[in-house]
Design a protein around this motif. Structure first.
Motif, PDB file in Angstrom:
ATOM      1  N   ALA A 173       9.084  16.496-101.878  1.00  0.00           N
ATOM      2  CA  ALA A 173       8.545  15.919-100.651  1.00  0.00           C
ATOM      3  C   ALA A 173       7.076  16.262-100.460  1.00  0.00           C
ATOM      4  CB  ALA A 173       9.356  16.398 -99.456  1.00  0.00           C
TER       5      ALA A 173
ATOM      6  N   ARG B 255       7.703   6.552-100.927  1.00  0.00           N
ATOM      7  CA  ARG B 255       6.953   5.428-100.376  1.00  0.00           C
ATOM      8  C   ARG B 255       5.915   4.988-101.396  1.00  0.00           C
ATOM      9  NH1 ARG B 255       3.579   5.881 -95.696  1.00  0.00           N
ATOM     10  NH2 ARG B 255       3.177   8.046 -96.276  1.00  0.00           N
TER      11      ARG B 255
ATOM     12  N   THR C 241       9.187  11.498-100.687  1.00  0.00           N
ATOM     13  CA  THR C 241       9.436  11.732 -99.259  1.00  0.00           C
ATOM     14  C   THR C 241      10.678  12.577 -98.976  1.00  0.00           C
ATOM     15  OG1 THR C 241      10.562   9.584 -99.156  1.00  0.00           O
ATOM     16  CG2 THR C 241       8.247   9.645 -98.499  1.00  0.00           C
TER      17      THR C 241
END
Length: 351
Positions: A316, A178, A339
């Motif tokens: 992540a 993101r 992510t």
């Protein structure tokens, strides 16, 4: 700019064969003292492969990894630093034809080495402002500095120029990361530093003038010696301002950042202009990569992020700062959150 719902679905870099700096010294192209001071071990050299073709090769890889098809794209934004092909020709539509091949807009982002970060900001704004439009934008960059108008070895003591293509798929639909924020800060009072007394007209390349930033720096040294001060400013302050702004907009601090993707400057200029202003060391950056690639023009940000992601050095939950710069002077920064668990094939499949 704080972002919402903007992802990187696929990224890729295409690097030609690496050309060792020791070989350049042996061939009389580069000075040994400069090589030692730079810390750069090699740069990719593309021969006669064009910048747009390097971009196409990277784009095809990024698209394959993204999980997106051509129908998902509403625009292509292409960045470059050096000449792309025939005067009056559209390199960005060439890249569009050989990648998406769709009747969408293709735009060239002429923002120097900051091009891909500026294109990311433009793409994010487009995707957030028009939710009914296709969910993705393709970013590309490509440069081949193997021309008579650029001496990659001596154009600047700040960096060695490397040839590369890079691409990123920016998407509302999801991806492997993101983008939390992106933006830039400029210091326009310093724009004269890259002019160095060179006339604006006729433009240098039209009369065969080569790219020589060292010559322009020497101009200001002579001016200072005779009592004319150069444009004043500290570029490191501009870099720090861009970073702090993006951190604040993302709601995080520098302590939260796992790694930093920076431009491929030589060792001492990198330290002075980026690492020290950010308060980090080489290990937290991507010197391990840039010492073998040099400065890839607008492709640097994607090359660094792809390196960290594909080698599994970030996973992540990790936050990555992607920071770059251009003449102007301007610095840009994006904060990216990984992510998915690790760098694997088919990033978009994890969305």
């Amino acid at each position: 700019m704080r972002l919402s719902g903007i992802h990187l679905a696929g990224i890729a870099t295409h690097l030609p064969e690496l050309y060792p700096t020791a070989r350049a010294v042996e061939e009389g192209l580069y000075d040994e003292q400069d090589r030692e001071e730079s810390g750069i071990e090699s740069v990719p050299v593309a021969g006669e492969t064009t910048g747009p073709d390097l971009a196409v090769r990277a784009a095809r890889k990024a698209l394959a990894r993204s999980g997106h098809g051509p129908e998902d794209f509403g625009a292509l934004l292409h960045s470059s630093v050096h000449f792309q092909g025939p005067d009056g020709w559209s390199a960005h539509h060439y890249v569009l034809r050989h990648t998406l091949d769709r009747p969408v807009t293709a735009v060239e982002v002429r923002q120097g080495c900051l091009g891909m970060l500026s294109a990311l900001e433009l793409a994010a704004g487009r995707l957030m402002a028009a939710p009914s439009e296709p969910p993705a934008v393709l970013l590309t960059a490509g440069d081949n500095f193997s021309t008579p108008l650029a001496d990659r070895w001596r154009a600047s003591k700040l960096f060695l120029l490397g040839d590369a293509g890079a691409a990123a798929v920016v998407s509302r639909r999801g991806g492997f990361a993101r983008v939390l924020s992106v933006g830039s800060v400029s210091a326009p009072s310093m724009e004269e530093l890259h002019r160095g007394g060179e006339p604006l007209f006729p433009p240098g390349p039209t009369v065969g003038r080569t790219l020589n930033l060292e010559e322009r720096r020497e101009f200001w040294r002579r001016e200072w010696a005779r009592g004319v001060p150069p444009p004043m400013g500290n570029f490191g302050d501009t870099v720090a301002a861009a970073a702090h702004r993006s951190l604040a907009e993302a709601g995080v601090t520098m302590a939260d950042i796992s790694r930093v993707c920076h431009v491929g400057f030589s060792q001492l200029p990198l330290q002075a202009s980026f690492l020290d202003p950010l308060g980090i060391d080489e290990k937290r950056g991507v010197w391990e990569l840039t010492r073998i690639t040099g400065h890839l023009g607008a492709a640097d940000p994607v090359a660094g992020l792809e390196h960290l992601w594909r080698t599994g050095q970030v996973g992540a939950g990790d936050l990555v700062m992607v920071i770059g710069a251009s003449p102007g002077m301007e610095a840009g920064c994006a904060i990216v959150e990984i992510t998915v668990p690790r760098g694997t094939e088919g990033e978009g499949d994890h969305a």
